[in-house]
Scaffold this motif. Structure first.
Motif, PDB file in Angstrom:
ATOM      1  N   THR A   1      56.071  68.076  23.862  1.00 32.07           N
ATOM      2  CA  THR A   1      55.590  67.402  22.656  1.00 32.07           C
ATOM      3  C   THR A   1      56.047  65.950  22.630  1.00 32.07           C
ATOM      4  OG1 THR A   1      55.709  69.511  21.460  1.00 32.07           O
ATOM      5  CG2 THR A   1      55.503  67.516  20.140  1.00 32.07           C
ATOM      6  N   VAL A   2      57.309  65.721  22.984  1.00 37.04           N
ATOM      7  CA  VAL A   2      57.821  64.352  23.029  1.00 37.04           C
ATOM      8  C   VAL A   2      57.047  63.535  24.056  1.00 37.04           C
ATOM      9  CG1 VAL A   2      59.842  62.904  23.447  1.00 37.04           C
ATOM     10  CG2 VAL A   2      60.123  65.109  22.293  1.00 37.04           C
ATOM     11  N   ALA A   3      56.814  64.100  25.236  1.00 40.73           N
ATOM     12  CA  ALA A   3      56.082  63.398  26.295  1.00 40.73           C
ATOM     13  C   ALA A   3      54.667  63.049  25.838  1.00 40.73           C
ATOM     14  CB  ALA A   3      56.039  64.244  27.556  1.00 40.73           C
ATOM     15  N   PHE A   4      54.030  63.967  25.124  1.00 36.14           N
ATOM     16  CA  PHE A   4      52.682  63.709  24.612  1.00 36.14           C
ATOM     17  C   PHE A   4      52.685  62.532  23.648  1.00 36.14           C
ATOM     18  CE2 PHE A   4      49.830  64.410  20.951  1.00 36.14           C
ATOM     19  CZ  PHE A   4      48.595  64.270  21.573  1.00 36.14           C
ATOM     20  N   GLU A   5      53.642  62.508  22.727  1.00 39.43           N
ATOM     21  CA  GLU A   5      53.686  61.428  21.743  1.00 39.43           C
ATOM     22  C   GLU A   5      53.992  60.083  22.407  1.00 39.43           C
ATOM     23  OE1 GLU A   5      52.811  61.228  18.721  1.00 39.43           O
ATOM     24  OE2 GLU A   5      52.456  63.326  18.237  1.00 39.43           O
ATOM     25  N   VAL A   6      54.825  60.093  23.436  1.00 41.23           N
ATOM     26  CA  VAL A   6      55.100  58.860  24.170  1.00 41.23           C
ATOM     27  C   VAL A   6      53.852  58.433  24.943  1.00 41.23           C
ATOM     28  CG1 VAL A   6      56.459  57.794  26.006  1.00 41.23           C
ATOM     29  CG2 VAL A   6      57.570  59.307  24.358  1.00 41.23           C
ATOM     30  N   ALA A   7      53.194  59.388  25.588  1.00 40.83           N
ATOM     31  CA  ALA A   7      52.011  59.077  26.393  1.00 40.83           C
ATOM     32  C   ALA A   7      50.891  58.476  25.548  1.00 40.83           C
ATOM     33  CB  ALA A   7      51.510  60.330  27.098  1.00 40.83           C
ATOM     34  N   ARG A   8      50.649  59.041  24.377  1.00 40.25           N
ATOM     35  CA  ARG A   8      49.543  58.521  23.557  1.00 40.25           C
ATOM     36  C   ARG A   8      49.858  57.110  23.063  1.00 40.25           C
ATOM     37  NH1 ARG A   8      49.510  62.083  17.995  1.00 40.25           N
ATOM     38  NH2 ARG A   8      47.278  61.788  18.329  1.00 40.25           N
ATOM     39  N   ARG A   9      51.122  56.812  22.789  1.00 40.44           N
ATOM     40  CA  ARG A   9      51.503  55.469  22.366  1.00 40.44           C
ATOM     41  C   ARG A   9      51.373  54.467  23.516  1.00 40.44           C
ATOM     42  NH1 ARG A   9      53.886  58.891  18.958  1.00 40.44           N
ATOM     43  NH2 ARG A   9      54.440  58.172  16.838  1.00 40.44           N
ATOM     44  N   LEU A  10      51.772  54.883  24.710  1.00 41.04           N
ATOM     45  CA  LEU A  10      51.643  53.995  25.862  1.00 41.04           C
ATOM     46  C   LEU A  10      50.174  53.765  26.208  1.00 41.04           C
ATOM     47  CD1 LEU A  10      54.548  55.216  28.187  1.00 41.04           C
ATOM     48  CD2 LEU A  10      54.413  53.063  26.919  1.00 41.04           C
ATOM     49  N   GLU A  11      49.352  54.788  26.050  1.00 49.02           N
ATOM     50  CA  GLU A  11      47.930  54.606  26.317  1.00 49.02           C
ATOM     51  C   GLU A  11      47.304  53.614  25.346  1.00 49.02           C
ATOM     52  OE1 GLU A  11      46.321  58.481  28.740  1.00 49.02           O
ATOM     53  OE2 GLU A  11      45.583  58.134  26.702  1.00 49.02           O
ATOM     54  N   GLN A  12      47.756  53.617  24.112  1.00 48.53           N
ATOM     55  CA  GLN A  12      47.247  52.656  23.137  1.00 48.53           C
ATOM     56  C   GLN A  12      47.563  51.227  23.577  1.00 48.53           C
ATOM     57  OE1 GLN A  12      48.963  53.854  19.388  1.00 48.53           O
ATOM     58  NE2 GLN A  12      47.694  55.691  19.244  1.00 48.53           N
ATOM     59  N   ALA A  13      48.658  51.084  24.320  1.00 45.52           N
ATOM     60  CA  ALA A  13      49.045  49.767  24.844  1.00 45.52           C
ATOM     61  C   ALA A  13      48.421  49.505  26.210  1.00 45.52           C
ATOM     62  CB  ALA A  13      50.567  49.674  24.935  1.00 45.52           C
ATOM     63  N   GLY A  14      47.642  50.462  26.714  1.00 46.72           N
ATOM     64  CA  GLY A  14      46.967  50.288  27.992  1.00 46.72           C
ATOM     65  C   GLY A  14      47.821  50.551  29.212  1.00 46.72           C
ATOM     66  N   VAL A  15      48.954  51.242  29.031  1.00 43.50           N
ATOM     67  CA  VAL A  15      49.863  51.472  30.159  1.00 43.50           C
ATOM     68  C   VAL A  15      50.328  52.933  30.189  1.00 43.50           C
ATOM     69  CG1 VAL A  15      50.677  49.106  30.403  1.00 43.50           C
ATOM     70  CG2 VAL A  15      51.773  50.605  28.729  1.00 43.50           C
ATOM     71  N   GLY A  16      49.421  53.868  29.962  1.00 44.94           N
ATOM     72  CA  GLY A  16      49.788  55.273  29.928  1.00 44.94           C
ATOM     73  C   GLY A  16      50.137  55.835  31.285  1.00 44.94           C
ATOM     74  N   PRO A  17      50.697  57.066  31.310  1.00 42.25           N
ATOM     75  CA  PRO A  17      51.068  57.704  32.574  1.00 42.25           C
ATOM     76  C   PRO A  17      49.850  58.123  33.376  1.00 42.25           C
ATOM     77  CG  PRO A  17      51.286  59.259  30.773  1.00 42.25           C
ATOM     78  CD  PRO A  17      50.976  57.918  30.146  1.00 42.25           C
ATOM     79  N   ALA A  18      50.060  58.385  34.651  1.00 44.89           N
ATOM     80  CA  ALA A  18      48.978  58.846  35.516  1.00 44.89           C
ATOM     81  C   ALA A  18      48.574  60.273  35.181  1.00 44.89           C
ATOM     82  CB  ALA A  18      49.400  58.754  36.979  1.00 44.89           C
ATOM     83  N   ALA A  19      49.506  61.052  34.637  1.00 47.46           N
ATOM     84  CA  ALA A  19      49.228  62.431  34.254  1.00 47.46           C
ATOM     85  C   ALA A  19      50.333  62.908  33.328  1.00 47.46           C
ATOM     86  CB  ALA A  19      49.143  63.343  35.478  1.00 47.46           C
ATOM     87  N   LEU A  20      50.000  63.905  32.518  1.00 45.03           N
ATOM     88  CA  LEU A  20      50.975  64.567  31.663  1.00 45.03           C
ATOM     89  C   LEU A  20      51.031  66.029  32.058  1.00 45.03           C
ATOM     90  CD1 LEU A  20      52.850  64.799  29.164  1.00 45.03           C
ATOM     91  CD2 LEU A  20      50.789  65.180  27.786  1.00 45.03           C
ATOM     92  N   TRP A  21      52.216  66.497  32.399  1.00 51.19           N
ATOM     93  CA  TRP A  21      52.418  67.901  32.724  1.00 51.19           C
ATOM     94  C   TRP A  21      53.194  68.541  31.575  1.00 51.19           C
ATOM     95  CZ3 TRP A  21      54.168  67.949  38.589  1.00 51.19           C
ATOM     96  CH2 TRP A  21      53.124  67.422  39.367  1.00 51.19           C
ATOM     97  N   ALA A  22      52.556  69.479  30.898  1.00 48.12           N
ATOM     98  CA  ALA A  22      53.128  70.128  29.721  1.00 48.12           C
ATOM     99  C   ALA A  22      53.591  71.527  30.087  1.00 48.12           C
ATOM    100  CB  ALA A  22      52.103  70.183  28.597  1.00 48.12           C
ATOM    101  N   SER A  23      54.863  71.796  29.881  1.00 50.26           N
ATOM    102  CA  SER A  23      55.456  73.048  30.342  1.00 50.26           C
ATOM    103  C   SER A  23      56.013  73.872  29.185  1.00 50.26           C
ATOM    104  CB  SER A  23      56.588  72.723  31.338  1.00 50.26           C
ATOM    105  OG  SER A  23      57.339  73.865  31.662  1.00 50.26           O
ATOM    106  N   ALA A  24      55.643  75.164  29.178  1.00 48.46           N
ATOM    107  CA  ALA A  24      56.241  76.138  28.248  1.00 48.46           C
ATOM    108  C   ALA A  24      56.159  75.692  26.794  1.00 48.46           C
ATOM    109  CB  ALA A  24      57.697  76.408  28.638  1.00 48.46           C
TER     110      ALA A  24
END
Length: 253
Positions: free
Chosen positions: A95-118
């Motif tokens: 959940t934390v990774a998702f919230e960080v990823a969506r914020r970084l994507e808004q800035a145009g610098v998101g991760p290459a992939a998000l792996w969500a576990s358990a």
């Protein structure tokens, strides 16, 4: 990206072609993923997030809110180079990774992939109110998940030290409120342990609605904490995927 207060790089691999940032589970610390980091190096540069309120950050207040934690992490994880980076979040960490990823994507610098576990999708959030239990109730939950060595759970003095972080993390996870927004532009991979007593395959399927770039579900041997149940198998699965992801070598992050 550098190792500092928030990010721990146990096995430096600056020449690695890809980077992974690991977001730990509730009550977890960076050192929990030391073995996985060692097994992935030197092919993968690994950083593990160290949340406040534990180990060398034990004097800092625990962040009991996912959004507050994500906002603090965005600056730390804002890329300082073009190396493709995958976020791996385990349980609360997903959940934390998702919230960080969506914020970084808004800035145009998101991760290459998000792996969500358990972890179920943020949009399918549910709570078991574990953070409202007394210490014995929380310990019983930890025993059920087998996420902590039994000897640690029997050490009252140590548990008294760990309990604020464990309870605070559970509160963050269970009081999280998803805010609808644009889907991620990066692909999402969901990981679930075959013997997980808390999270099932169906719980991961909601992640496919949170990305416009594809979703894949992967079964892993072991329980809720399969990365430490089978660290070598987990590392091999990760290494194979990192090497075969389409366009990973040229993705912008």
């Amino acid at each position: 990206m550098r190792a500092d207060l928030w990010l721990r790089g146990f096995h430096p691999a600056p020449e690695a072609p890809v980077r992974m940032v690991i977001f730990p589970h509730a009550g977890g610390s960076a050192s929990y993923f030391f073995t996985l980091s060692r097994l992935l190096a030197p092919e993968v540069e690994v950083f593990v997030v160290q949340y406040p309120g534990r180990q060398d950050r034990r004097r800092e207040p625990v962040r009991e809110n996912v959004e507050i934690l994500a906002k603090e992490l965005v600056e730390e994880l804002h890329p300082r180079d073009s190396k493709p980076t995958v976020f791996f979040g385990h349980s609360l960490g997903a959940t934390v990774a998702f919230e960080v990823a969506r914020r970084l994507e808004q800035a145009g610098v998101g991760p290459a992939a998000l792996w969500a576990s358990a972890r179920c999708a943020p949009s399918d959030h549910r709570t078991h109110d574990i953070h409202l239990l007394d210490d014995e109730g929380i310990i019983a939950e930890l025993r059920r998940l087998s996420g902590t060595d039994t000897s640690l759970l029997d050490d009252k003095e140590l548990l008294d030290t760990l309990m604020p972080a464990i309870r605070g993390d559970y509160k963050a996870a269970e009081t999280y409120v998803y805010t609808p927004g644009p889907p991620l532009t990066c692909p999402v991979v969901g990981f679930v342990g075959d013997d997980d007593s808390r999270v099932r395959e169906a719980d991961l399927l909601g992640w496919r609605d949170l990305t416009e770039s594809g979703f894949e579900l992967v079964h892993m041997p072991g329980g809720h904490f399969y990365p430490t149940d089978h660290p070598a198998l987990t590392a091999e699965e990760f290494r194979t995927r990192l090497g075969s992801m389409d366009g990973l070598g040229t993705a912008e992050v």
